[in-house]
Design a protein around this motif. Structure first.
Motif, PDB file in Angstrom:
ATOM      1  N   ASN A 142      14.142 -17.026 -44.978  1.00  0.00           N
ATOM      2  CA  ASN A 142      14.606 -15.990 -45.909  1.00  0.00           C
ATOM      3  C   ASN A 142      15.937 -15.383 -45.482  1.00  0.00           C
ATOM      4  O   ASN A 142      16.725 -14.944 -46.319  1.00  0.00           O
ATOM      5  CB  ASN A 142      13.549 -14.884 -46.038  1.00  0.00           C
ATOM      6  CG  ASN A 142      12.271 -15.383 -46.686  1.00  0.00           C
ATOM      7  OD1 ASN A 142      12.273 -16.355 -47.430  1.00  0.00           O
ATOM      8  ND2 ASN A 142      11.159 -14.715 -46.386  1.00  0.00           N
ATOM      9  N   ASP A 143      16.191 -15.356 -44.175  1.00  0.00           N
ATOM     10  CA  ASP A 143      17.428 -14.751 -43.689  1.00  0.00           C
ATOM     11  C   ASP A 143      18.598 -15.741 -43.645  1.00  0.00           C
ATOM     12  O   ASP A 143      19.679 -15.407 -43.153  1.00  0.00           O
ATOM     13  CB  ASP A 143      17.229 -14.114 -42.314  1.00  0.00           C
ATOM     14  CG  ASP A 143      16.778 -15.113 -41.249  1.00  0.00           C
ATOM     15  OD1 ASP A 143      16.761 -16.335 -41.537  1.00  0.00           O
ATOM     16  OD2 ASP A 143      16.444 -14.676 -40.123  1.00  0.00           O
ATOM     17  N   SER A 144      18.390 -16.971 -44.173  1.00  0.00           N
ATOM     18  CA  SER A 144      19.444 -17.991 -44.145  1.00  0.00           C
ATOM     19  C   SER A 144      20.441 -17.832 -45.282  1.00  0.00           C
ATOM     20  O   SER A 144      21.545 -18.379 -45.235  1.00  0.00           O
ATOM     21  CB  SER A 144      18.830 -19.391 -44.227  1.00  0.00           C
ATOM     22  OG  SER A 144      18.246 -19.603 -45.513  1.00  0.00           O
ATOM     23  N   VAL A 204      16.668 -23.382 -36.686  1.00  0.00           N
ATOM     24  CA  VAL A 204      16.786 -24.212 -37.883  1.00  0.00           C
ATOM     25  C   VAL A 204      16.751 -23.293 -39.095  1.00  0.00           C
ATOM     26  O   VAL A 204      15.920 -22.374 -39.165  1.00  0.00           O
ATOM     27  CB  VAL A 204      15.642 -25.255 -37.964  1.00  0.00           C
ATOM     28  CG1 VAL A 204      15.676 -26.001 -39.294  1.00  0.00           C
ATOM     29  CG2 VAL A 204      15.741 -26.248 -36.806  1.00  0.00           C
ATOM     30  N   ASP A 205      17.670 -23.514 -40.047  1.00  0.00           N
ATOM     31  CA  ASP A 205      17.746 -22.659 -41.238  1.00  0.00           C
ATOM     32  C   ASP A 205      16.861 -23.136 -42.380  1.00  0.00           C
ATOM     33  O   ASP A 205      16.406 -22.335 -43.206  1.00  0.00           O
ATOM     34  CB  ASP A 205      19.183 -22.589 -41.746  1.00  0.00           C
ATOM     35  CG  ASP A 205      20.122 -21.960 -40.737  1.00  0.00           C
ATOM     36  OD1 ASP A 205      19.786 -20.888 -40.202  1.00  0.00           O
ATOM     37  OD2 ASP A 205      21.198 -22.543 -40.472  1.00  0.00           O
ATOM     38  N   GLY A 206      16.624 -24.439 -42.452  1.00  0.00           N
ATOM     39  CA  GLY A 206      15.819 -24.992 -43.527  1.00  0.00           C
ATOM     40  C   GLY A 206      15.469 -26.427 -43.230  1.00  0.00           C
ATOM     41  O   GLY A 206      16.024 -27.042 -42.313  1.00  0.00           O
ATOM     42  N   PHE A 207      14.544 -26.976 -44.004  1.00  0.00           N
ATOM     43  CA  PHE A 207      14.154 -28.365 -43.749  1.00  0.00           C
ATOM     44  C   PHE A 207      13.588 -29.045 -44.995  1.00  0.00           C
ATOM     45  O   PHE A 207      13.147 -28.390 -45.941  1.00  0.00           O
ATOM     46  CB  PHE A 207      13.135 -28.447 -42.611  1.00  0.00           C
ATOM     47  CG  PHE A 207      11.761 -27.892 -42.910  1.00  0.00           C
ATOM     48  CD1 PHE A 207      10.747 -28.690 -43.415  1.00  0.00           C
ATOM     49  CD2 PHE A 207      11.473 -26.559 -42.645  1.00  0.00           C
ATOM     50  CE1 PHE A 207       9.478 -28.187 -43.654  1.00  0.00           C
ATOM     51  CE2 PHE A 207      10.211 -26.036 -42.879  1.00  0.00           C
ATOM     52  CZ  PHE A 207       9.205 -26.863 -43.396  1.00  0.00           C
ATOM     53  N   PHE A 208      13.623 -30.362 -44.929  1.00  0.00           N
ATOM     54  CA  PHE A 208      13.016 -31.219 -45.932  1.00  0.00           C
ATOM     55  C   PHE A 208      11.772 -31.855 -45.325  1.00  0.00           C
ATOM     56  O   PHE A 208      11.760 -32.242 -44.160  1.00  0.00           O
ATOM     57  CB  PHE A 208      13.976 -32.340 -46.349  1.00  0.00           C
ATOM     58  CG  PHE A 208      15.216 -31.877 -47.055  1.00  0.00           C
ATOM     59  CD1 PHE A 208      15.281 -31.884 -48.444  1.00  0.00           C
ATOM     60  CD2 PHE A 208      16.320 -31.447 -46.336  1.00  0.00           C
ATOM     61  CE1 PHE A 208      16.431 -31.463 -49.105  1.00  0.00           C
ATOM     62  CE2 PHE A 208      17.482 -31.026 -46.982  1.00  0.00           C
ATOM     63  CZ  PHE A 208      17.532 -31.039 -48.369  1.00  0.00           C
ATOM     64  N   TRP A 209      10.736 -31.995 -46.155  1.00  0.00           N
ATOM     65  CA  TRP A 209       9.539 -32.707 -45.710  1.00  0.00           C
ATOM     66  C   TRP A 209       8.915 -33.388 -46.918  1.00  0.00           C
ATOM     67  O   TRP A 209       8.758 -32.783 -47.981  1.00  0.00           O
ATOM     68  CB  TRP A 209       8.518 -31.770 -45.071  1.00  0.00           C
ATOM     69  CG  TRP A 209       7.199 -32.438 -44.802  1.00  0.00           C
ATOM     70  CD1 TRP A 209       6.024 -32.272 -45.475  1.00  0.00           C
ATOM     71  CD2 TRP A 209       6.942 -33.432 -43.801  1.00  0.00           C
ATOM     72  NE1 TRP A 209       5.042 -33.082 -44.959  1.00  0.00           N
ATOM     73  CE2 TRP A 209       5.584 -33.816 -43.932  1.00  0.00           C
ATOM     74  CE3 TRP A 209       7.730 -34.036 -42.826  1.00  0.00           C
ATOM     75  CZ2 TRP A 209       5.000 -34.768 -43.100  1.00  0.00           C
ATOM     76  CZ3 TRP A 209       7.157 -34.991 -41.998  1.00  0.00           C
ATOM     77  CH2 TRP A 209       5.797 -35.345 -42.136  1.00  0.00           C
ATOM     78  N   SER A 210       8.564 -34.658 -46.757  1.00  0.00           N
ATOM     79  CA  SER A 210       7.844 -35.380 -47.807  1.00  0.00           C
ATOM     80  C   SER A 210       6.464 -35.721 -47.269  1.00  0.00           C
ATOM     81  O   SER A 210       6.331 -36.479 -46.298  1.00  0.00           O
ATOM     82  CB  SER A 210       8.593 -36.665 -48.194  1.00  0.00           C
ATOM     83  OG  SER A 210       7.887 -37.357 -49.199  1.00  0.00           O
ATOM     84  N   GLY A 211       5.438 -35.135 -47.878  1.00  0.00           N
ATOM     85  CA  GLY A 211       4.089 -35.355 -47.385  1.00  0.00           C
ATOM     86  C   GLY A 211       3.051 -34.947 -48.403  1.00  0.00           C
ATOM     87  O   GLY A 211       3.351 -34.317 -49.419  1.00  0.00           O
ATOM     88  N   GLY A 212       1.813 -35.299 -48.131  1.00  0.00           N
ATOM     89  CA  GLY A 212       0.713 -34.921 -49.011  1.00  0.00           C
ATOM     90  C   GLY A 212       0.412 -33.435 -48.886  1.00  0.00           C
ATOM     91  O   GLY A 212       0.908 -32.748 -47.991  1.00  0.00           O
ATOM     92  N   LEU A 213      -0.410 -32.958 -49.812  1.00  0.00           N
ATOM     93  CA  LEU A 213      -0.804 -31.546 -49.815  1.00  0.00           C
ATOM     94  C   LEU A 213      -2.266 -31.394 -49.424  1.00  0.00           C
ATOM     95  O   LEU A 213      -3.125 -32.063 -50.000  1.00  0.00           O
ATOM     96  CB  LEU A 213      -0.599 -30.952 -51.218  1.00  0.00           C
ATOM     97  CG  LEU A 213       0.826 -30.880 -51.756  1.00  0.00           C
ATOM     98  CD1 LEU A 213       0.820 -30.246 -53.143  1.00  0.00           C
ATOM     99  CD2 LEU A 213       1.745 -30.122 -50.823  1.00  0.00           C
TER     100      LEU A 213
END
Length: 335
Positions: A142-144, A204-213
């Protein structure tokens, strides 16, 4: 002379140990033939399964699948799941003979058979089945000050493990947003565990992730630090992504998944299980049957496996279906 003999003996022992740890033990990778597929595994065979990050869904479901193989084959077929960097690496190591089965995102699998993207030539892989869908999960602190993918310019962004399907999707999303992944962000190519740690400590300010829920690593993040992070809405980037591959589709991360304030529109990508095209057809058939016969057991390992469906199992083109898998699906009533 005796020293030479000792060194030779030690060398042979090391080779034996290496062979015993690989996915090929038991003959699972022997050339397939045109003989009839019975789905019966008649000799002791062990398969290695390439999964993904230890806190991801591939790893959880892959271990569950490995544990179910023995019971469905009278003890003849056993499996060992391994943590990996995921899709691209999985395909490379599958083709290289280090594993016999590999989890992969559909877009990476298509690139593999077509010799595009991360692959310079078509790869000899085929599918056992399409399984559950992966959800693209993009999270920022949120602070990014980041409110969209385009807003990641100059920020410290984890694009996933090197040679992962997450990295492929992350780079494509960045490009769709008008950014150069190599120049416009401060890329952190981290696995999910290190990514979550970085988000928590502010490195780290943000990230991508591809995965199941749900994905275990994200459950941990939103449980322990949910008030410091936010999902990004990816719906505006879907048209450009869909133009790259029909595998990119509309999806939603429900508010109940990680106890967030609202649902989040995102992009989903199917997963496929891959094997080399020369995998013994009876082994391929037995593994495929296990996936669907033991779906409930796999879902106990992670709810994402509830998305495994016979209705979608054959939807793997342009990745061809292995003939052993074709036999298994016909036996299960899917023609």
């Amino acid at each position: 002379m005796r020293r030479i003999d000792v060194r030779l003996a030690v060398g042979l022992s090391v080779l034996a140990l290496v062979a015993g740890c690989g996915g090929q033990q038991g003959g699972a990778a022997t050339d397939d033939t045109a003989s009839e597929v019975t789905c019966e595994v008649t000799r002791e065979t062990r398969v290695g399964i390439a999964t993904g990050n230890a806190t991801g869904v591939y790893y959880a479901v892959g271990n569950a699948l490995a544990g179910q193989l023995s019971g469905t084959t009278g003890g003849k077929l056993t499996g060992t799941a391994a943590e990996t960097g995921a899709s691209v690496q999985n395909v490379e190591q599958l083709v290289g003979g280090q594993y016999d089965v590999a989890f992969s995102l559909f877009d990476t699998a298509v690139n593999a058979v077509e010799g595009k993207g991360s692959f310079t030539a078509p790869q000899p892989v085929q599918a056992l089945a399409r399984i559950y869908d992966n959800y693209t999960q993009v999270v920022v602190r949120n602070d990014s000050g980041i409110t969209s993918v385009a807003g990641m310019r100059g920020k410290r962004i984890s694009t996933g493990s090197p040679k992962s399907g997450t990295e492929v999707i992350a780079n494509r999303l960045l490009e769709a947003a008008g950014l150069d992944p190599a120049k416009d962000i401060r890329a952190q190519r981290l696995d999910l565990t290190k990514t979550v740690e970085g988000i928590k400590d502010g490195s780290v300010d943000g990230f991508f992730w591809s995965g199941g829920l749900p994905t275990g690593g994200l459950t941990d993040l939103f449980t322990t630090a949910g008030d410091t992070v936010t999902f990004l809405n990816l719906a505006p980037l879907l048209p450009k992504m869909a133009s790259l591959s029909p595998g990119y589709q509309e999806g939603t991360i429900g508010r109940d998944v990680y106890k967030t304030a609202a649902d989040t529109p995102t992009i989903v990508v199917p997963n496929v299980l891959l094997v080399r095209k020369d995998l013994d057809a009876n082994v391929a058939c037995a593994i495929t049957r296990t996936v669907f016969d033991k779906r409930e057991a796999l879902a106990q390992a992670n709810p994402a496996a509830k998305g495994i469906s016979l209705d979608k199992a054959r939807r793997t083109l342009p990745v061809p279906l292995h003939r052993g898998a074709d036999k298994a699906l016909k036996d299960l009533g899917v023609n």
